[in-house]
Design an enzyme around this catalytic site. Structure first.
Site, PDB file in Angstrom:
ATOM      1  N   GLU A 180     -10.476   3.134 -40.530  1.00 40.23           N
ATOM      2  CA  GLU A 180     -10.318   2.619 -41.747  1.00 40.23           C
ATOM      3  C   GLU A 180      -9.279   1.690 -42.141  1.00 40.23           C
ATOM      4  OE1 GLU A 180     -11.917   1.823 -44.663  1.00 40.23           O
ATOM      5  OE2 GLU A 180     -11.957   3.644 -46.147  1.00 40.23           O
ATOM      6  N   ASP A 181      -9.515   0.734 -42.752  1.00 42.86           N
ATOM      7  CA  ASP A 181      -8.414  -0.253 -43.086  1.00 42.86           C
ATOM      8  C   ASP A 181      -7.291   0.420 -44.037  1.00 42.86           C
ATOM      9  OD1 ASP A 181      -9.906  -0.521 -45.295  1.00 42.86           O
ATOM     10  OD2 ASP A 181     -10.075  -2.597 -45.555  1.00 42.86           O
TER      11      ASP A 181
ATOM     12  N   ASP B 199      -7.660   4.427 -50.334  1.00 42.66           N
ATOM     13  CA  ASP B 199      -6.928   4.239 -51.627  1.00 42.66           C
ATOM     14  C   ASP B 199      -7.561   5.554 -52.539  1.00 42.66           C
ATOM     15  OD1 ASP B 199      -5.702   2.500 -53.718  1.00 42.66           O
ATOM     16  OD2 ASP B 199      -7.878   1.593 -54.081  1.00 42.66           O
TER      17      ASP B 199
ATOM     18  N   LYS C 132      -2.579   4.571 -49.351  1.00 42.75           N
ATOM     19  CA  LYS C 132      -2.043   4.483 -50.560  1.00 42.75           C
ATOM     20  C   LYS C 132      -2.084   5.824 -51.421  1.00 42.75           C
ATOM     21  CE  LYS C 132      -3.423  -0.256 -51.881  1.00 42.75           C
ATOM     22  NZ  LYS C 132      -4.181  -0.928 -52.772  1.00 42.75           N
TER      23      LYS C 132
ATOM     24  N   PHE D 123      -1.873  -4.391 -54.023  1.00 43.75           N
ATOM     25  CA  PHE D 123      -3.096  -4.890 -53.701  1.00 43.75           C
ATOM     26  C   PHE D 123      -2.637  -5.870 -52.416  1.00 43.75           C
ATOM     27  CE2 PHE D 123      -6.932  -7.170 -52.613  1.00 43.75           C
ATOM     28  CZ  PHE D 123      -7.727  -6.218 -52.931  1.00 43.75           C
TER      29      PHE D 123
ATOM     30  N   ARG E 156      -8.240 -12.600 -44.622  1.00 42.79           N
ATOM     31  CA  ARG E 156      -8.668 -11.821 -43.405  1.00 42.79           C
ATOM     32  C   ARG E 156      -7.736 -12.102 -42.128  1.00 42.79           C
ATOM     33  NH1 ARG E 156     -12.524  -8.087 -44.982  1.00 42.79           N
ATOM     34  NH2 ARG E 156     -14.108  -8.789 -46.242  1.00 42.79           N
TER      35      ARG E 156
HETATM   36  P1  IMP Z   1     -11.335   4.201 -51.647  1.00 42.95           P
HETATM   37  O1  IMP Z   1     -12.657   4.411 -51.544  1.00 42.95           O
HETATM   38  O2  IMP Z   1     -10.987   3.976 -52.775  1.00 42.95           O
HETATM   39  O3  IMP Z   1     -10.306   5.062 -50.637  1.00 42.95           O
HETATM   40  O4  IMP Z   1     -11.211   2.398 -51.012  1.00 42.95           O
HETATM   41  C1  IMP Z   1     -11.133   2.172 -49.821  1.00 42.95           C
HETATM   42  C2  IMP Z   1     -11.486   0.847 -49.609  1.00 42.95           C
HETATM   43  O5  IMP Z   1     -10.945  -0.023 -50.913  1.00 42.95           O
HETATM   44  C3  IMP Z   1     -10.641   0.111 -48.649  1.00 42.95           C
HETATM   45  O6  IMP Z   1     -11.431   0.359 -47.362  1.00 42.95           O
HETATM   46  C4  IMP Z   1     -10.644  -1.559 -48.893  1.00 42.95           C
HETATM   47  O7  IMP Z   1     -11.931  -1.982 -48.531  1.00 42.95           O
HETATM   48  C5  IMP Z   1     -10.675  -1.354 -50.456  1.00 42.95           C
HETATM   49  N1  IMP Z   1      -9.147  -1.628 -50.920  1.00 42.95           N
HETATM   50  C6  IMP Z   1      -8.393  -0.447 -51.491  1.00 42.95           C
HETATM   51  N2  IMP Z   1      -6.998  -1.142 -51.697  1.00 42.95           N
HETATM   52  C7  IMP Z   1      -7.208  -2.523 -51.240  1.00 42.95           C
HETATM   53  C8  IMP Z   1      -6.068  -3.452 -51.111  1.00 42.95           C
HETATM   54  O8  IMP Z   1      -5.148  -3.426 -51.376  1.00 42.95           O
HETATM   55  N3  IMP Z   1      -6.760  -4.430 -50.628  1.00 42.95           N
HETATM   56  C9  IMP Z   1      -8.023  -5.025 -50.127  1.00 42.95           C
HETATM   57  N4  IMP Z   1      -8.835  -3.784 -50.042  1.00 42.95           N
HETATM   58  C10 IMP Z   1      -8.556  -2.575 -50.571  1.00 42.95           C
END
Ligand code: IMP
Length: 183
Positions: free
Chosen positions: A103-104, A107, A135, A156, A169
C-alpha cells in the site's frame, strides 16, 4: 520554488518531506525482512499509488516471487464501516499462498481493513501488509500495516507514485503539498 495550480485554479507548491535515498534505505530493510521470513512470496500492489514502491522493492527481493495488482476505492457509504469497491480485480488466485499487500499510504485505514477482509475470504496461507507511509493521526479503523516505512504527520503528500489530482507521481522524492494559506 515552482507554483502549480490545482483543478480549482488554486496555487500550491511542493516541499520535500522524504528523500529518494531515505526511501531506498527503508525499502532495503523491508526486502531483508521478506527475504529472511519467506521461501517464496506473492506480492499484491494496490494501484495506483504503490507501483513505484513495488518496482523498487521487488528488485531487492532475492527469493522467488510472483506479483499481481488490484485497484480498490474505499468510501464511506451510509454505514460507518464503509465499503471497498473493486476497480481492478486480481489476475491470479491467492489460495494457499503467502501474500504481501503493498500500500502507498495508510490514512483512515478503511482501504486496508476492507481489502484484507476481502482477500482473507480467498484463503491465502498468510497475509503481510507493507505500507510505504503511515498517517496514524488520521486513523478511524482499528488496523495498521505490519510494516510501515515512514510515519508522517497529517500532511497531503505526492511523489514516488503518489498523486494529487493524478499529478506528481513521477517525482523521485515524497513531497508535501503546501497551499499559501498554510504558510
Ligand atoms: P484510507 O482508506 O483512508 O486509509 O486511504 C488510503 C488511500 O488514500 C491511499 O492509498 C491513497 O490513495 C489515499 N491517500 C491518503 N493520503 C494521501 C496523501 O497524502 N496523498 C495522496 N493520496 C493519499
Amino acid at each position: 520554488m515552482k507554483t502549480y495550480y490545482n483543478n480549482n485554479g488554486n496555487p500550491y507548491t511542493l516541499e520535500t518531506l522524504i528523500s529518494f535515498d531515505a526511501i531506498q534505505t527503508e525499502s532495503d530493510k523491508v526486502a531483508r525482512t521478506i527475504n529472511e521470513k519467506y521461501e517464496k512470496i506473492h506480492i499484491i500492489g494496490l494501484l495506483k499509488g504503490s507501483f513505484v514502491f513495488m518496482t523498487d522493492l521487488i528488485r531487492k527481493i532475492t527469493i522467488p516471487l510472483t506479483l499481481d495488482f488490484m485497484a480498490v476505492s474505499s468510501y464511506e457509504g451510509t454505514e460507518s464501516t464503509g465499503e471497498v469497491k473493486i476497480l481492478k480485480e486480481l489476475n491470479e488466485p491467492i489460495g494457499g499462498k503467502d501474500i504481501i499487500i503493498l500500500e502507498d499510504i495508510v490514512d483512515t485505514g478503511l482501504t486496508l481493513v476492507k481489502t484484507v477482509e476481502l482477500l482473507k475470504t480467498r484463503s491465502p496461507k498468510s497475509i503481510m501488509i507493507v505500507s510505504l507511509l503511515d498517517k496514524p493521526s488520521r486513523r478511524t479503523q482499528d488496523s495498521s500495516a505490519d510494516v510501515a516505512c515512514f510515519e508522517i504527520p497529517d500532511e497531503f503528500v505526492v511523489g514516488y507514485g503518489i498523486d494529487y489530482e493524478q499529478r506528481h507521481r513521477e517525482l523521485k522524492d515524497i513531497c508535501k503539498v503546501v497551499f499559501p494559506s498554510q504558510g
